[in-house]
Design a protein around this motif. Sequence first.
Motif, short mmCIF file in Angstrom:
data_model
loop_
_atom_site.label_atom_id
_atom_site.label_comp_id
_atom_site.label_asym_id
_atom_site.label_seq_id
_atom_site.Cartn_x
_atom_site.Cartn_y
_atom_site.Cartn_z
N SER A 1 -20.02 5.68 -18.53
CA SER A 1 -20.60 4.35 -18.40
C SER A 1 -20.24 3.47 -19.60
N VAL A 2 -20.45 3.98 -20.80
CA VAL A 2 -20.09 3.23 -22.01
C VAL A 2 -18.57 3.24 -22.22
N GLY B 1 -20.35 15.33 -14.25
CA GLY B 1 -19.01 14.72 -14.29
C GLY B 1 -18.43 14.33 -12.96
N LYS C 1 -9.74 12.07 -12.95
CA LYS C 1 -10.31 10.92 -13.68
C LYS C 1 -9.30 10.36 -14.67
N VAL D 1 -21.55 6.53 -31.13
CA VAL D 1 -22.40 5.86 -30.14
C VAL D 1 -23.20 6.88 -29.34
N PRO E 1 -27.17 -1.25 -30.08
CA PRO E 1 -27.38 -2.70 -29.99
C PRO E 1 -28.84 -3.09 -30.22
N GLY F 1 -13.04 14.75 -18.35
CA GLY F 1 -13.16 16.15 -17.97
C GLY F 1 -12.23 16.60 -16.87
N HIS G 1 -18.98 11.55 -11.26
CA HIS G 1 -18.88 10.11 -11.04
C HIS G 1 -17.91 9.49 -12.04
N LEU H 1 -25.28 17.08 -23.05
CA LEU H 1 -25.05 17.61 -21.70
C LEU H 1 -24.62 19.07 -21.72
N LEU I 1 -22.47 13.35 -26.24
CA LEU I 1 -22.52 14.02 -24.94
C LEU I 1 -22.32 15.53 -25.04
N ALA J 1 -28.65 9.82 -21.07
CA ALA J 1 -29.69 10.08 -22.06
C ALA J 1 -30.98 10.59 -21.42
N1 LIG Z 1 -25.92 3.99 -29.21
C1 LIG Z 1 -26.48 3.44 -28.15
O1 LIG Z 1 -27.21 2.46 -28.22
C2 LIG Z 1 -26.19 4.03 -26.79
C3 LIG Z 1 -26.30 3.26 -25.63
C4 LIG Z 1 -25.95 3.83 -24.41
C5 LIG Z 1 -25.54 5.18 -24.38
N2 LIG Z 1 -25.50 5.88 -25.54
C6 LIG Z 1 -25.02 7.28 -25.55
O2 LIG Z 1 -23.61 7.21 -25.39
C7 LIG Z 1 -23.16 8.38 -24.68
C8 LIG Z 1 -22.40 7.94 -23.45
O3 LIG Z 1 -23.35 7.38 -22.55
P1 LIG Z 1 -22.95 7.08 -21.05
O4 LIG Z 1 -24.16 6.51 -20.42
O5 LIG Z 1 -21.67 6.35 -21.03
O6 LIG Z 1 -22.71 8.54 -20.49
P2 LIG Z 1 -21.59 9.01 -19.48
O7 LIG Z 1 -20.29 9.12 -20.22
O8 LIG Z 1 -21.59 8.17 -18.27
O9 LIG Z 1 -22.11 10.47 -19.18
C9 LIG Z 1 -21.70 11.22 -18.09
C10 LIG Z 1 -20.32 11.79 -18.34
O10 LIG Z 1 -20.33 12.68 -19.47
C11 LIG Z 1 -19.20 13.51 -19.39
N3 LIG Z 1 -19.59 14.87 -19.76
C12 LIG Z 1 -20.27 15.76 -19.04
N4 LIG Z 1 -20.45 16.90 -19.74
C13 LIG Z 1 -19.86 16.72 -20.93
C14 LIG Z 1 -19.69 17.53 -22.08
N5 LIG Z 1 -20.19 18.77 -22.16
N6 LIG Z 1 -19.01 17.02 -23.13
C15 LIG Z 1 -18.52 15.75 -23.06
N7 LIG Z 1 -18.65 14.95 -21.99
C16 LIG Z 1 -19.32 15.43 -20.94
C17 LIG Z 1 -18.71 13.44 -17.94
O11 LIG Z 1 -17.57 12.58 -17.93
P3 LIG Z 1 -16.07 13.14 -17.91
O12 LIG Z 1 -15.97 13.99 -16.69
O13 LIG Z 1 -15.26 11.90 -17.84
O14 LIG Z 1 -15.89 13.89 -19.19
C18 LIG Z 1 -19.82 12.68 -17.24
O15 LIG Z 1 -19.37 11.93 -16.14
C19 LIG Z 1 -24.40 9.20 -24.39
O16 LIG Z 1 -24.56 10.15 -25.41
C20 LIG Z 1 -25.53 8.17 -24.46
O17 LIG Z 1 -26.77 8.72 -24.74
C21 LIG Z 1 -25.79 5.34 -26.73
#
Ligand SMILES: NC(=O)c1ccc[n+]([C@@H]2O[C@H](COP(=O)([O-])OP(=O)(O)OC[C@H]3O[C@@H](n4cnc5c(N)ncnc54)[C@H](OP(=O)(O)O)[C@@H]3O)[C@@H](O)[C@H]2O)c1
Length: 337
Positions: free
Chosen positions: A157-158, A327, A183, A244, A281, A179, A329, A251, A247, A50
């Motif tokens: 992460s989530v 992507g 992975k 939730v 949350p 991706g 990590h 991204l 991305l 984010a």
């Molecule tokens: N609702 C809430 O309270 C809350 C709380 C936390 C996070 N979030 C949101 O939830 C989402 C996931 O958060 P996170 O921290 O877990 O992020 P994350 O999945 O760790 O974000 C990084 C990953 O996104 C993927 N990615 C990169 N470019 C992308 C694309 N164009 N399309 C789709 N995936 C792509 C890659 O994974 P791959 O190589 O595996 O695809 C990368 O490793 C985010 O949008 C975040 O803002 C919401």
Amino acid sequence: MPDTSREVRLATLPSGLPRPQDFAVVETPMPVPKPGQVLVRNRFFHVFAALRTLIGGSVPGAPFPGLSPGDTLFGAAIGEVVTADGDDGPRPGEWVSHWLGWREYAAVPVAECTPLGDTLQDPVAHLAQGRTAYGALTRGAEVRPGDTVYVSGGAGSVGSMAGQIARLLGAGRVIGSTGSPAKAGRMRAELGYDEVLIRGSDPIADQLAKAAPDGVDVFFDNVGGEELRAAVGAANKCARFVLVGALSGQLAEEGTGTTSPVELDSFQLLIRQVTLRGYSPQGDPGVRGEWLDRFAGWLGSGQITFPYDRVEGIQNAPVALHDMLTGHHFGTVVVAL
Ligand SMILES: NC(=O)c1ccc[n+]([C@@H]2O[C@H](COP(=O)([O-])OP(=O)(O)OC[C@H]3O[C@@H](n4cnc5c(N)ncnc54)[C@H](OP(=O)(O)O)[C@@H]3O)[C@@H](O)[C@H]2O)c1
């Protein structure tokens, strides 16, 4: 105690995804806590997706402000209290979580410090995004035994927590997306996914139709875009979608990461009686304690893992951010200080 502390600042507004050269690691005088604040020596902080949206100016109504050049980045951190005035709040030596990551030392308002307590043995586990995943699955989608659950962004992460938690809550089949084939292999081997869809290969709708021949009951969406559209096409009657993250827009190389448009077929939503619900949350205070108790139990029994990549040193944080956004990590990305 050193005289100075280092922190990461936004140096320039990036065009496209932020690159390491858009940030500066700056040495500053040691922060001096004001009344009602404690000085915390940060030990770990979370490198999170984010930030791209905050750098792009944030989203109306979002809980965090946008970042401008010169601003110090912020985000979830775990640290040890060094000095504390007064009798209220955490004491020196106590470990706390707070939001002033991306710096070695932080003056943190007592009201914004959460003592870690002793529920989890490893302090870094407090940076797991399981609270969001658990809340979204139990409150947002209300996963039931036997459900087929699809987690988009299932290696992130989530998502890396959501896939495991869905199974522990009784899901019969758990499908994720990522991706890269490498992975995908780790998601099957380490996180227990039954099937994994790979972004950028065959259309996601086609992959999902094969992975979920009996349809999807619960969609845990971290991505939006093509994955949300595909999930509508695979939804069973009365499927529950919990949104939730976004991305795909967040991204995207083009734009600022502050919008995530998608075109959905309303006919299919209504015919299938799909429920779409956003979840955060924040505003759900009961979920933290409930999650920590369950997480501790599942960690203790070996039923869950907290996958994270550890990066050493604040000087490496800008590269870690770029690598996470592109992507490179798996699971959560944590900078250790
Ligand atoms: N609702 C809430 O309270 C809350 C709380 C936390 C996070 N979030 C949101 O939830 C989402 C996931 O958060 P996170 O921290 O877990 O992020 P994350 O999945 O760790 O974000 C990084 C990953 O996104 C993927 N990615 C990169 N470019 C992308 C694309 N164009 N399309 C789709 N995936 C792509 C890659 O994974 P791959 O190589 O595996 O695809 C990368 O490793 C985010 O949008 C975040 O803002 C919401």
